[in-house]
Design a protein around this motif. Sequence first.
Motif, mmCIF file in Angstrom:
data_model
loop_
_atom_site.group_PDB
_atom_site.id
_atom_site.type_symbol
_atom_site.label_atom_id
_atom_site.label_comp_id
_atom_site.label_asym_id
_atom_site.label_seq_id
_atom_site.Cartn_x
_atom_site.Cartn_y
_atom_site.Cartn_z
ATOM 1 N N LEU A 254 0.842 -1.179 0.000
ATOM 2 C CA LEU A 254 0.000 0.000 0.000
ATOM 3 C C LEU A 254 0.876 1.227 0.000
ATOM 4 O O LEU A 254 1.564 1.511 0.950
ATOM 5 C CB LEU A 254 -0.915 -0.019 1.221
ATOM 6 C CG LEU A 254 -1.838 -1.230 1.274
ATOM 7 C CD1 LEU A 254 -2.621 -1.259 2.556
ATOM 8 C CD2 LEU A 254 -2.790 -1.231 0.090
ATOM 9 N N TRP A 255 0.849 1.971 -1.075
ATOM 10 C CA TRP A 255 1.674 3.161 -1.170
ATOM 11 C C TRP A 255 1.040 4.277 -0.366
ATOM 12 O O TRP A 255 -0.137 4.278 -0.116
ATOM 13 C CB TRP A 255 1.834 3.556 -2.635
ATOM 14 C CG TRP A 255 2.529 2.492 -3.381
ATOM 15 C CD1 TRP A 255 1.949 1.436 -4.026
ATOM 16 C CD2 TRP A 255 3.931 2.311 -3.528
ATOM 17 N NE1 TRP A 255 2.914 0.634 -4.573
ATOM 18 C CE2 TRP A 255 4.130 1.131 -4.289
ATOM 19 C CE3 TRP A 255 5.052 3.030 -3.101
ATOM 20 C CZ2 TRP A 255 5.404 0.670 -4.632
ATOM 21 C CZ3 TRP A 255 6.320 2.560 -3.447
ATOM 22 C CH2 TRP A 255 6.482 1.399 -4.193
ATOM 23 N N ALA A 256 1.834 5.267 0.026
ATOM 24 C CA ALA A 256 1.372 6.283 0.958
ATOM 25 C C ALA A 256 0.144 7.031 0.458
ATOM 26 O O ALA A 256 -0.628 7.532 1.231
ATOM 27 C CB ALA A 256 2.493 7.262 1.280
ATOM 28 N N SER A 257 -0.039 7.115 -0.813
ATOM 29 C CA SER A 257 -1.211 7.842 -1.275
ATOM 30 C C SER A 257 -2.329 6.909 -1.728
ATOM 31 O O SER A 257 -3.284 7.307 -2.328
ATOM 32 C CB SER A 257 -0.849 8.798 -2.408
ATOM 33 O OG SER A 257 -0.458 8.047 -3.535
ATOM 34 N N SER A 258 -2.208 5.627 -1.431
ATOM 35 C CA SER A 258 -3.233 4.668 -1.847
ATOM 36 C C SER A 258 -4.145 4.362 -0.689
ATOM 37 O O SER A 258 -3.753 4.414 0.450
ATOM 38 C CB SER A 258 -2.595 3.368 -2.298
ATOM 39 O OG SER A 258 -1.567 3.634 -3.196
ATOM 40 N N ALA A 259 -5.348 3.994 -1.010
ATOM 41 C CA ALA A 259 -6.285 3.662 0.055
ATOM 42 C C ALA A 259 -6.147 2.201 0.443
ATOM 43 O O ALA A 259 -5.600 1.393 -0.287
ATOM 44 C CB ALA A 259 -7.694 3.949 -0.421
ATOM 45 N N ALA A 260 -6.651 1.879 1.594
ATOM 46 C CA ALA A 260 -6.549 0.502 2.079
ATOM 47 C C ALA A 260 -7.705 -0.341 1.588
ATOM 48 O O ALA A 260 -8.256 -1.136 2.326
ATOM 49 C CB ALA A 260 -6.508 0.511 3.591
ATOM 50 N N ASN A 261 -8.074 -0.195 0.330
ATOM 51 C CA ASN A 261 -9.241 -0.941 -0.130
ATOM 52 C C ASN A 261 -8.936 -2.413 -0.307
ATOM 53 O O ASN A 261 -9.820 -3.221 -0.471
ATOM 54 C CB ASN A 261 -9.789 -0.359 -1.443
ATOM 55 C CG ASN A 261 -8.807 -0.519 -2.591
ATOM 56 O OD1 ASN A 261 -7.640 -0.788 -2.380
ATOM 57 N ND2 ASN A 261 -9.284 -0.356 -3.795
ATOM 58 N N LYS B 266 -8.654 -4.288 3.984
ATOM 59 C CA LYS B 266 -9.394 -3.817 5.143
ATOM 60 C C LYS B 266 -10.884 -3.684 4.844
ATOM 61 O O LYS B 266 -11.640 -3.205 5.672
ATOM 62 C CB LYS B 266 -8.900 -2.444 5.578
ATOM 63 C CG LYS B 266 -8.124 -2.393 6.892
ATOM 64 C CD LYS B 266 -8.854 -3.024 8.036
ATOM 65 C CE LYS B 266 -8.282 -2.573 9.370
ATOM 66 N NZ LYS B 266 -8.313 -3.645 10.325
ATOM 67 N N VAL C 267 -6.969 1.900 -9.218
ATOM 68 C CA VAL C 267 -6.948 3.357 -9.076
ATOM 69 C C VAL C 267 -6.156 3.736 -7.827
ATOM 70 O O VAL C 267 -5.412 4.700 -7.804
ATOM 71 C CB VAL C 267 -8.393 3.917 -8.989
ATOM 72 C CG1 VAL C 267 -8.407 5.401 -8.683
ATOM 73 C CG2 VAL C 267 -9.124 3.671 -10.295
ATOM 74 N N LYS C 268 -6.328 2.949 -6.789
ATOM 75 C CA LYS C 268 -5.785 3.350 -5.504
ATOM 76 C C LYS C 268 -4.589 2.551 -4.983
ATOM 77 O O LYS C 268 -3.876 3.031 -4.121
ATOM 78 C CB LYS C 268 -6.880 3.242 -4.434
ATOM 79 C CG LYS C 268 -8.026 4.166 -4.687
ATOM 80 C CD LYS C 268 -8.067 5.372 -3.784
ATOM 81 C CE LYS C 268 -6.982 6.362 -3.929
ATOM 82 N NZ LYS C 268 -7.096 7.168 -5.157
ATOM 83 N N ALA C 269 -4.404 1.329 -5.443
ATOM 84 C CA ALA C 269 -3.361 0.523 -4.808
ATOM 85 C C ALA C 269 -2.540 -0.245 -5.835
ATOM 86 O O ALA C 269 -2.991 -0.530 -6.934
ATOM 87 C CB ALA C 269 -3.981 -0.451 -3.810
ATOM 88 N N THR C 270 -1.320 -0.572 -5.437
ATOM 89 C CA THR C 270 -0.414 -1.385 -6.258
ATOM 90 C C THR C 270 -0.234 -2.708 -5.551
ATOM 91 O O THR C 270 0.010 -2.710 -4.348
ATOM 92 C CB THR C 270 0.968 -0.722 -6.332
ATOM 93 O OG1 THR C 270 0.821 0.614 -6.767
ATOM 94 C CG2 THR C 270 1.880 -1.475 -7.268
#
Lengths: 413, 166
Positions: B5-12, B15, B98-101
Amino acid sequence: MGGRGLWRLGRCISRRLARSNPAASNPRLFATAPSLEPAELKKTSLHDLHVEHGGKMVPFAGWSMPLQYRDSIMDSTLHCRASAGLFDVSHMCGLSLRGRDCVPFLETLVVADVAGLQPGTGTLTIFTNERGGAIDDSVVAKVGDDHIYLVVNAGCRDKDLAHIGAHMEAFKSKGGSVDWHIHDERSLLALQGPMAAPVLQLLTKENLSKFYFGEFRTTNINGSLCFLTRTGYTGEDGFEISVPSEDALDLTKAILEKSEGKVKLTGLGARDSLRLEAGLCLYGNDMEQHITPVEAGLSWAIGKRRRAEGGFLGSEVILKQLQEGPAIRRVGFFSTGPPPRSHSEISSSSGEKIGEVTSGGFSPCLKKNIAMGYVKSGFHKVGTEVKIVIRGKSNNGVVTKMPFVPTKYYKPS
Amino acid sequence: MALKLWASSAANALKLSCRASATAAPFPASSISRCFSSVIDGFKYSNSHEWVKHEGNVATIGITDHAQGHLGEVVFVELPASGTSVTKGSGFGAVESVKATSDVNSPVSGEVIEVNSKLTEKPGLINTSTYEDGWMIKVKPSDPSELKSLMDSKEYSKFCEEEDAH
């Protein structure tokens, strides 16, 4: 406008990640606060409503907040721009400063020309520290000469209140007249998108066609006395509505029902995509304690009189940067390859390290990668070609102007 | 698939929780187990949410429905070149939403004999055709006995339920 909320959105801890893949966990990505059990997280007045609507709840700045609902983050983002989204942002901290000297008091802490604001207008501002760095960004509204209403980031609440509180004590001990009230009895909703005004108009007698971007009113909405600001964090036309918490659920339901499906509940995931497309800073990523408003490209928020007079924390550093130019600048990027993420390294085309990405992702509206970050001055001009290093590989990028998606703020023609 | 989880990604990714079905145990609203993801009988599964279809000398690999559901809409897929060696449990590429790698691990060791080039144009195949057109790489396994230590569909379904219950 905006720039608040989503403090450390990406630093949510995944307990299962830590348990099942310890090698994959990165200490940099963990929030500084210990992981809270779901029962310990604070809940807004709309928590149960979020869950009923299929909200995927995640911990955020000590609150249980909806990341998204049944729609994907991509669809949610597109819907907000095409129609409207309703966000529960009650985790943010609203407060009122009151008293004869509230304006000069606030001016010691922020870069805005608060005295110059017309009553009933607000602006984005930055709370600075002694080094000119940003403590937080905030939207402040001058309700009157003896009342200022402001909203600060959820993740900065404790830090900001300690800062403001300490300075207020010192100010009062010198005879200044100012006091504060933290609006924990209120909830905050953001209604954003082209349908925001038409839908809200159904719930208030306030003539919204004469209520422009940046303005503030105390007004009756759906039977509740609300603080209404025409502002937001998406780049779209929209409002932030501070409502007494006991009325928040009714107001939310009224907005959703009156809209006949045009307004959809929208979560923090889409909120982050929207603000990134609008080129707005996320405090904690694009702005931090060591970054000045000038470096962040927010010199416009430093009032003209404030540039001449100073009088806010760190003014010497900031005024010098305004004269000589800052050493680094925040810019936007398009790039190919994987979406850049925070901390991706930026190099010049000749391989020299010139900066770092602070926010990035895939733009649902533009269907391409967008990012923002800081580069050494000299490399900040639009069109400058760069390399963005992601997972060890170099990808082509180019500096581009922001906002990435044109803004639609409601301004007088 | 190891989730970074990158610092600007959400924990989708991990969690997430959603409303339980009416028959589920009464968990508190914020930690309810996820609705069931699909699995294919006959495939094998890793505990990092990759699937393997083993036919003759070829192991086809992708990420599972459980993984793609948590990840959200895939916008970019990073794949190795043909001829690359992969090792069981090690990363061979990544999947981005969109949010996570997310890194993707190979459930088996061997040589990559083919990569799914359709994923460059249509990364969303991972969401819409997770077990068919959304395959990522085909590997010639160097040690087919590695497959024995992977989970079958029942074991994997149970594994997902247990993960989601936390």
